[in-house]
Design an enzyme around this catalytic site. Structure first.
Site, PDB file in Angstrom:
ATOM      1  N   TYR A  15       0.731  -1.202  -0.044  1.00  0.00           N
ATOM      2  CA  TYR A  15      -0.112   0.080   0.003  1.00  0.00           C
ATOM      3  C   TYR A  15       0.885   1.071  -0.163  1.00  0.00           C
ATOM      4  CZ  TYR A  15      -3.720  -3.204   0.490  1.00  0.00           C
ATOM      5  OH  TYR A  15      -4.711  -4.147   0.373  1.00  0.00           O
ATOM      6  N   GLU A 347     -14.072  -9.413  13.128  1.00  0.00           N
ATOM      7  CA  GLU A 347     -14.549 -10.225  11.966  1.00  0.00           C
ATOM      8  C   GLU A 347     -15.168 -11.343  12.001  1.00  0.00           C
ATOM      9  OE1 GLU A 347     -11.069 -10.250   9.474  1.00  0.00           O
ATOM     10  OE2 GLU A 347     -11.799 -11.752   8.388  1.00  0.00           O
ATOM     11  N   HIS A 430      -1.667  -8.512  11.094  1.00  0.00           N
ATOM     12  CA  HIS A 430      -1.476  -6.892  10.913  1.00  0.00           C
ATOM     13  C   HIS A 430      -0.474  -6.563  11.778  1.00  0.00           C
ATOM     14  CE1 HIS A 430      -6.421  -6.971  10.792  1.00  0.00           C
ATOM     15  NE2 HIS A 430      -5.546  -7.385   9.647  1.00  0.00           N
ATOM     16  N   ASN A 468      -9.259  -3.481  10.559  1.00  0.00           N
ATOM     17  CA  ASN A 468      -8.264  -3.915   9.747  1.00  0.00           C
ATOM     18  C   ASN A 468      -7.501  -2.537   8.917  1.00  0.00           C
ATOM     19  OD1 ASN A 468     -11.019  -5.234   9.789  1.00  0.00           O
ATOM     20  ND2 ASN A 468      -9.739  -6.842   8.831  1.00  0.00           N
TER      21      ASN A 468
HETATM   22  P1  FAD Z   1       2.604  -4.615   2.511  1.00  0.00           P
HETATM   23  O1  FAD Z   1       1.843  -4.689   1.819  1.00  0.00           O
HETATM   24  O2  FAD Z   1       3.258  -5.829   3.396  1.00  0.00           O
HETATM   25  O3  FAD Z   1       3.975  -4.510   1.312  1.00  0.00           O
HETATM   26  C1  FAD Z   1       5.343  -4.797   1.454  1.00  0.00           C
HETATM   27  C2  FAD Z   1       5.941  -5.305   0.293  1.00  0.00           C
HETATM   28  O4  FAD Z   1       7.423  -4.993   0.481  1.00  0.00           O
HETATM   29  C3  FAD Z   1       5.944  -6.722   0.091  1.00  0.00           C
HETATM   30  O5  FAD Z   1       5.340  -6.944  -1.198  1.00  0.00           O
HETATM   31  C4  FAD Z   1       7.066  -7.247   0.043  1.00  0.00           C
HETATM   32  O6  FAD Z   1       7.313  -8.581  -0.365  1.00  0.00           O
HETATM   33  C5  FAD Z   1       8.092  -6.315  -0.115  1.00  0.00           C
HETATM   34  N1  FAD Z   1       9.399  -6.364   0.688  1.00  0.00           N
HETATM   35  C6  FAD Z   1       9.554  -6.695   1.848  1.00  0.00           C
HETATM   36  N2  FAD Z   1      11.058  -6.608   2.211  1.00  0.00           N
HETATM   37  C7  FAD Z   1      11.624  -6.349   0.982  1.00  0.00           C
HETATM   38  C8  FAD Z   1      12.948  -6.303   0.739  1.00  0.00           C
HETATM   39  N3  FAD Z   1      13.946  -6.376   1.478  1.00  0.00           N
HETATM   40  N4  FAD Z   1      13.302  -6.333  -0.594  1.00  0.00           N
HETATM   41  C9  FAD Z   1      12.325  -6.071  -1.605  1.00  0.00           C
HETATM   42  N5  FAD Z   1      10.858  -5.995  -1.239  1.00  0.00           N
HETATM   43  C10 FAD Z   1      10.569  -6.357   0.119  1.00  0.00           C
HETATM   44  N6  FAD Z   1      -5.870  -5.783   6.282  1.00  0.00           N
HETATM   45  C11 FAD Z   1      -6.870  -4.995   5.984  1.00  0.00           C
HETATM   46  O7  FAD Z   1      -7.259  -3.849   6.200  1.00  0.00           O
HETATM   47  N7  FAD Z   1      -8.055  -5.788   5.618  1.00  0.00           N
HETATM   48  C12 FAD Z   1      -7.883  -7.265   5.575  1.00  0.00           C
HETATM   49  O8  FAD Z   1      -9.004  -7.816   5.019  1.00  0.00           O
HETATM   50  C13 FAD Z   1      -6.713  -7.658   5.694  1.00  0.00           C
HETATM   51  N8  FAD Z   1      -6.537  -9.226   5.432  1.00  0.00           N
HETATM   52  C14 FAD Z   1      -5.543  -9.657   5.820  1.00  0.00           C
HETATM   53  C15 FAD Z   1      -5.110 -10.912   5.665  1.00  0.00           C
HETATM   54  C16 FAD Z   1      -3.871 -11.695   5.315  1.00  0.00           C
HETATM   55  C17 FAD Z   1      -3.737 -13.108   5.549  1.00  0.00           C
HETATM   56  C18 FAD Z   1      -2.919 -10.960   5.759  1.00  0.00           C
HETATM   57  C19 FAD Z   1      -1.427 -11.537   5.740  1.00  0.00           C
HETATM   58  C20 FAD Z   1      -2.998  -9.615   5.961  1.00  0.00           C
HETATM   59  C21 FAD Z   1      -4.123  -8.893   5.803  1.00  0.00           C
HETATM   60  N9  FAD Z   1      -4.606  -7.548   6.080  1.00  0.00           N
HETATM   61  C22 FAD Z   1      -5.449  -6.820   5.992  1.00  0.00           C
HETATM   62  C23 FAD Z   1      -3.312  -6.759   6.292  1.00  0.00           C
HETATM   63  C24 FAD Z   1      -2.645  -5.892   5.115  1.00  0.00           C
HETATM   64  O9  FAD Z   1      -2.719  -6.611   4.266  1.00  0.00           O
HETATM   65  C25 FAD Z   1      -1.426  -5.162   5.778  1.00  0.00           C
HETATM   66  O10 FAD Z   1      -1.628  -4.459   6.735  1.00  0.00           O
HETATM   67  C26 FAD Z   1      -0.956  -4.340   4.344  1.00  0.00           C
HETATM   68  O11 FAD Z   1      -0.712  -5.159   3.261  1.00  0.00           O
HETATM   69  C27 FAD Z   1       0.488  -3.661   4.833  1.00  0.00           C
HETATM   70  O12 FAD Z   1       0.913  -2.638   3.888  1.00  0.00           O
HETATM   71  P2  FAD Z   1       2.280  -2.002   3.756  1.00  0.00           P
HETATM   72  O13 FAD Z   1       2.370  -1.043   2.790  1.00  0.00           O
HETATM   73  O14 FAD Z   1       2.814  -1.559   5.038  1.00  0.00           O
HETATM   74  O15 FAD Z   1       3.166  -3.505   3.270  1.00  0.00           O
END
Ligand code: FAD
Length: 491
Positions: A15, A347, A430, A468
């Protein structure tokens, strides 16, 4: 080693990364994004479902890693779902272009304004509720299921039963918006299009229906012509150079995880959006191996967003049931947040196992009054988490209260079928915090002690947001990047 120069680099395509990429590309900046996971759309490899786990099921594991029923063996592949195991908690994350949006349940929940104000006392809540939340609602294509479809569709028996039981126990329920396209779901139910949510697809990716980030923010960013996404590129460490630029050591892998190329990237501006755990690992490891300056607040105020899983079995399994067919997309929740003694949101989760297991699954989200902290252990080369049963004690109390109240009104037992003692205190979807906005960073995500390093992901939220989290992560990223661009940080 191959050396690549890029003015602006973003690590991670979840995100925070996707929002930053779009707004910078719209402002005419050339951006390179490094993502350790696969670009699934480009690869043409389909996602697998829960009942037949295949390539997308797990990140380089020999066995599935869903929270339950891991009876399936796998050939290691750079799949979408990964799990990081710590002593008292297991943390699931998404991998691939789109990050967590590929594997998550799509629940798009705006936090309660009163709690948002409590968590972020320095932010202008009016601005968030009038501008940023509506903006991300639109960009993420959030929609709500039709009440008629919910009433008629056999795949939502688990929600109807869950809501009726909650009402009988005296709880208040709410409808939960989602990024899954419910018009599409209605068509899949009528067999007019290929099935996805109604075909047990979710935590290993959805082939259809779900508006994950590759269909929204990242697609728009690619359309500007200014974004290049390099998948299967894992950043190992970051070095700060004397001229305040950064050098990154990066390993490019194939889909079996084998390193095919060692690369070095140099950049002027670096945005860390590797997700809470990914960002913390990069910062803390780079501090250990490269003396990267890290502010004392980094690693502090970490939390599991109050995640606590629990479930109920019916006393007479076949008497009620939640349905053998279940949509993977949750649309119902129980809102007990205003209860002073037991504040929680839960949920009403699906359990699509292909048979009626007469079991109800709940993911509670509680307050996190006792935060944890994250550090890097140089001897094991792993993150270590200061987090144990004392951090989840109140969450357990809430889960116990909830299950007992539900069972008293409706019958049933705490589910030992799902968890050893009926409580999944160690299940975390989360992870939040560790690089808190305004503490480890300035008011817009620029890291303290740095001129050209920014953090824009879940680690900015201090361990809890009460619902969430992706709506909040996205809204905060929008707010930060807008202001950073306005301040000419990327000029
Ligand atoms: P992320 O979306 O985690 O993205 C980080 C990215 O960085 C990943 O693609 C990863 O591969 C990449 N990365 C990490 N380290 C490195 C590196 N060293 N080099 C290169 N790339 C790297 N939230 C909701 O609001 N609603 C829901 O229904 C919900 N359901 C969920 C269900 C599951 C099974 C899971 C696991 C999570 C869920 N979440 C939900 C939580 C939500 O998906 C996360 O909070 C959100 O994706 C976090 O966003 P972010 O931008 O912090 O990082």
């Amino acid at each position: 080693k191959i050396v690549i120069d890029a003015p602006i680099l973003i690590i991670g395509s979840g995100y925070g990364g996707a929002v930053s990429a779009l707004r910078l590309c719209e402002a005419g900046k050339k951006v390179v994004m490094l993502e350790m996971g696969l670009n699934w759309e480009k690869s043409g490899i389909p996602f697998s479902n829960l009942l037949k786990p295949g390539k997308s099921a797990a990140w380089l594991k020999k066995k599935t890693i869903s929270p339950f029923m891991n009876i399936f063996s796998l050939t290691p592949f750079t799949g979408t779902l990964d799990r990081m195991d710590f002593e008292h908690i297991n943390i699931w994350v998404g991998r691939g272009v789109g990050g967590g949006s590929l594997v998550n349940g799509g629940m798009a929940v705006t936090p309660k304004e009163s709690y948002f104000k409590e968590v972020f006392p320095d932010l202008d809540a009016d601005q968030f509720y009038n501008t940023y939340f509506p903006l991300v609602h639109k960009e993420l294509k959030v929609n709500v299921i039709s009440e008629q479809f919910l009433k008629d569709c056999p795949y939502y028996k688990f929600t109807r039963v869950g809501e009726a039981e909650a009402h009988k126990a005296g709880f208040k329920t709410i409808r939960v918006p989602n990024v899954y396209d419910f018009q599409y779901m209605e068509k899949e139910y009528r067999n007019e299009v290929p099935r996805s949510a109604l075909n047990t697809e979710v935590i290993y990716g959805n082939n259809h229906g779900k508006n994950s980030l590759d269909k929204t923010y990242l697609k728009k960013a690619m359309e500007t012509g200014n974004l290049e996404i390099l998948d299967l590129h894992c950043v190992d460490n970051i070095k700060l150079n004397d001229d305040t630029t950064y050098t990154l050591e990066v390993q490019q892998t194939d889909t079996s995880g084998t390193v095919v190329s060692d690369k070095v990237f140099n950049c002027k501006k670096l945005i860390l959006a590797a997700g809470t755990m990914g960002t913390l690992k990069l910062l803390l490891k780079s501090a250990a191996v490269n003396n990267l300056p890290v502010h004392e607040q980094i690693g502090k105020s970490w939390g599991n967003n109050g995640n606590f899983m629990t479930g109920r079995n019916w006393v007479k399994p076949l008497s009620g049931g939640t349905g053998s067919k279940q949509s993977t997309i949750p649309v119902g929740g129980i809102d007990n947040w205003d209860d002073k003694e037991h504040p929680f949101f839960t949920e009403i989760a699906p359990l699509p196992m292909g048979m009626d297991v007469a079991t109800a699954l709940y993911l509670l989200i509680n307050r996190v009054d006792k935060k944890g902290s994250v550090s890097y252990d140089a001897s094991t080369k792993k993150l270590s988490l200061d987090w144990n049963g004392s951090n989840t004690a109140k969450m357990r109390e809430n889960a116990d209260y909830f299950i007992k109240k539900m069972n008293r009104a409706n019958g049933g037992t705490r589910s030992h079928f799902l968890f050893n003692n009926g409580f999944g205190a160690d299940v975390c979807y989360h992870p939040l915090g560790g690089c808190v906005l305004g503490k480890a960073t300035n008011e817009y995500g620029k890291l303290k002690d740095h001129d050209n390093l920014y953090v824009l992901d879940g680690s900015l939220i201090p361990g809890t947001i009460g619902v969430n989290p992706f709506m909040t992560i996205t809204a905060i990223a929008e707010y930060c990047i807008e202001n950073l661009i306005r301040q000419n940080e990327f000029a």
